[in-house]
Design an enzyme around this catalytic site. Structure first.
Site, short mmCIF file in Angstrom:
data_model
loop_
_atom_site.label_atom_id
_atom_site.label_comp_id
_atom_site.label_asym_id
_atom_site.label_seq_id
_atom_site.Cartn_x
_atom_site.Cartn_y
_atom_site.Cartn_z
N ASN A 129 17.06 35.55 26.98
CA ASN A 129 16.98 36.60 25.96
C ASN A 129 16.49 37.92 26.55
O ASN A 129 16.41 38.92 25.83
CB ASN A 129 16.11 36.17 24.78
CG ASN A 129 14.66 35.98 25.13
OD1 ASN A 129 14.31 35.58 26.24
ND2 ASN A 129 13.79 36.27 24.18
N GLY A 148 10.87 38.48 21.62
CA GLY A 148 11.55 37.85 20.50
C GLY A 148 10.61 37.55 19.36
O GLY A 148 11.04 37.24 18.25
N LYS A 195 17.45 43.29 23.07
CA LYS A 195 16.37 44.02 23.71
C LYS A 195 16.92 45.25 24.44
O LYS A 195 16.28 46.30 24.48
CB LYS A 195 15.63 43.12 24.69
CG LYS A 195 14.78 42.03 24.04
CD LYS A 195 14.02 41.23 25.09
CE LYS A 195 13.11 40.18 24.46
NZ LYS A 195 12.33 39.43 25.48
N ASP A 242 12.06 36.89 32.18
CA ASP A 242 12.23 35.58 32.83
C ASP A 242 13.27 34.69 32.19
O ASP A 242 13.71 33.72 32.79
CB ASP A 242 10.90 34.82 32.84
CG ASP A 242 10.50 34.33 31.46
OD1 ASP A 242 10.46 35.15 30.51
OD2 ASP A 242 10.24 33.12 31.31
N ASP A 298 8.50 41.54 28.80
CA ASP A 298 8.58 40.32 27.98
C ASP A 298 7.19 39.67 27.94
O ASP A 298 6.32 39.95 28.77
CB ASP A 298 9.60 39.37 28.60
CG ASP A 298 9.64 38.02 27.94
OD1 ASP A 298 9.84 37.96 26.71
OD2 ASP A 298 9.44 37.01 28.65
N ILE A 299 6.99 38.77 26.98
CA ILE A 299 5.67 38.13 26.84
C ILE A 299 5.62 36.76 27.50
O ILE A 299 5.01 36.57 28.54
CB ILE A 299 5.27 38.02 25.35
CG1 ILE A 299 5.04 39.42 24.76
CG2 ILE A 299 4.00 37.17 25.20
CD1 ILE A 299 4.62 39.42 23.31
N ASP A 300 6.26 35.78 26.86
CA ASP A 300 6.12 34.39 27.29
C ASP A 300 6.82 34.16 28.62
O ASP A 300 8.00 34.47 28.80
CB ASP A 300 6.69 33.44 26.23
CG ASP A 300 5.93 33.57 24.91
OD1 ASP A 300 4.72 33.32 24.91
OD2 ASP A 300 6.55 33.95 23.90
#
Length: 269
Positions: free
Chosen positions: A222, A44, A196, A219, A9-11
């Site tokens: 989603n 996302g 995902k 984290d 994941d990114i954020d």
């Protein structure tokens, strides 16, 4: 069994609180890729919101892939070719837009190329999203959206307003779509079969990788679907408490290069 694919994941996961990739995270990803591990950015965000990141991480070579729109789109990063694409229909867009008006929340729809809103008073979180993912915002009436290929729609508003709206979503509407709250001010709406987790399963199958050989690091809520399907689910120390209950491992926080720690501890050792 060794890990052959890592979905990240990114954020709140890949990026620290200043939205930076730390040198430790960068190097761990390079080392994993050099060892033959597939590093899959899984987010996302729309594809425009990850392009520069893929460049920075050297993830634009043949054999590199990215998952965007919470699983609504899987692409080869070198060619941009679609591996999986699950858009919403125009009729579904109309139903979702009408529901947003009934609930009294702002809404926008996202395509590969832009963010579209029917709100004349464009919500501040639409502007926030556009800035975050580096995409233009367009005002379009619902009638002007018939030719758009929409991958994701977001209900966006102040957390208390959004929470009240979520509580009032009719059950039959909720059952028609996949609804995921990704931030206190974001409720994401995608096709019922999009997640995902489903995207990772489809990609792993194509690559001949078993789910026991996959890891996911996340984290937020989603990320739940991908954490539930991989062989090694890893949750950030800064992750939401409910997600930690399904983790095999808890890594360090995003401020402490937790992605790097996870890769070095459970992939490269």
């Amino acid at each position: 069994m060794s890990i052959k694919l890592v979905a990240i994941d990114i954020d709140g996961t890949l990026l620290n609180d200043n939205r930076e990739i730390t040198p430790e995270v960068f190097q761990a990803i390079q080392d994993a890729k050099a060892a033959g591990v597939k590093i899959i950015i899984t987010t996302g965000r729309p594809i425009a919101g990850v392009t520069s990141m893929l460049d920075d991480l050297n993830l634009r070579d043949k054999g590199d892939y990215v998952i965007t729109f919470n699983g609504g789109l899987v692409q080869e990063t070198d060619t941009g070719s679609d591996i999986v694409k699950v858009p919403l229909s125009y009729e579904e867009y109309l139903d979702i837009e009408l529901m947003a008006r009934k609930l009294g929340v702002h809404m926008h729809a996202i395509t590969k190329d832009g963010i579209y809103t029917a709100n004349r008073n464009i919500g501040k979180y639409t502007i926030h999203e556009a800035t975050l993912v580096d995409m233009p915002v367009y005002y379009r009436t619902p009638e002007e959206m018939a030719d758009k290929e929409i991958v994701k729609i977001m209900f966006i508003d102040e957390p208390d307003i959004l929470d009240e709206a979520i509580a009032n979503i009719p059950e039959d509407f909720a059952n028609r779509f996949m609804l995921v709250k990704s931030k206190p001010f974001y409720l994401e709406v995608v096709d019922k079969n999009v997640s995902k987790g489903n995207a990772i399963k489809a990609l792993a199958e194509q690559l001949g990788i078993s789910m026991e050989e996959t890891m996911a690091i996340g984290d937020e809520e989603n990320d739940r679907a991908m954490l539930e399907v991989v062989g090694t689910p890893v949750v950030m120390e800064n992750g939401v408490p409910e997600l930690k209950k399904i983790a095999k491992y808890i890594t360090k926080s995003n401020e402490e290069s937790g992605v790097a720690y996870a890769i070095r501890e459970w992939v490269l050792k």
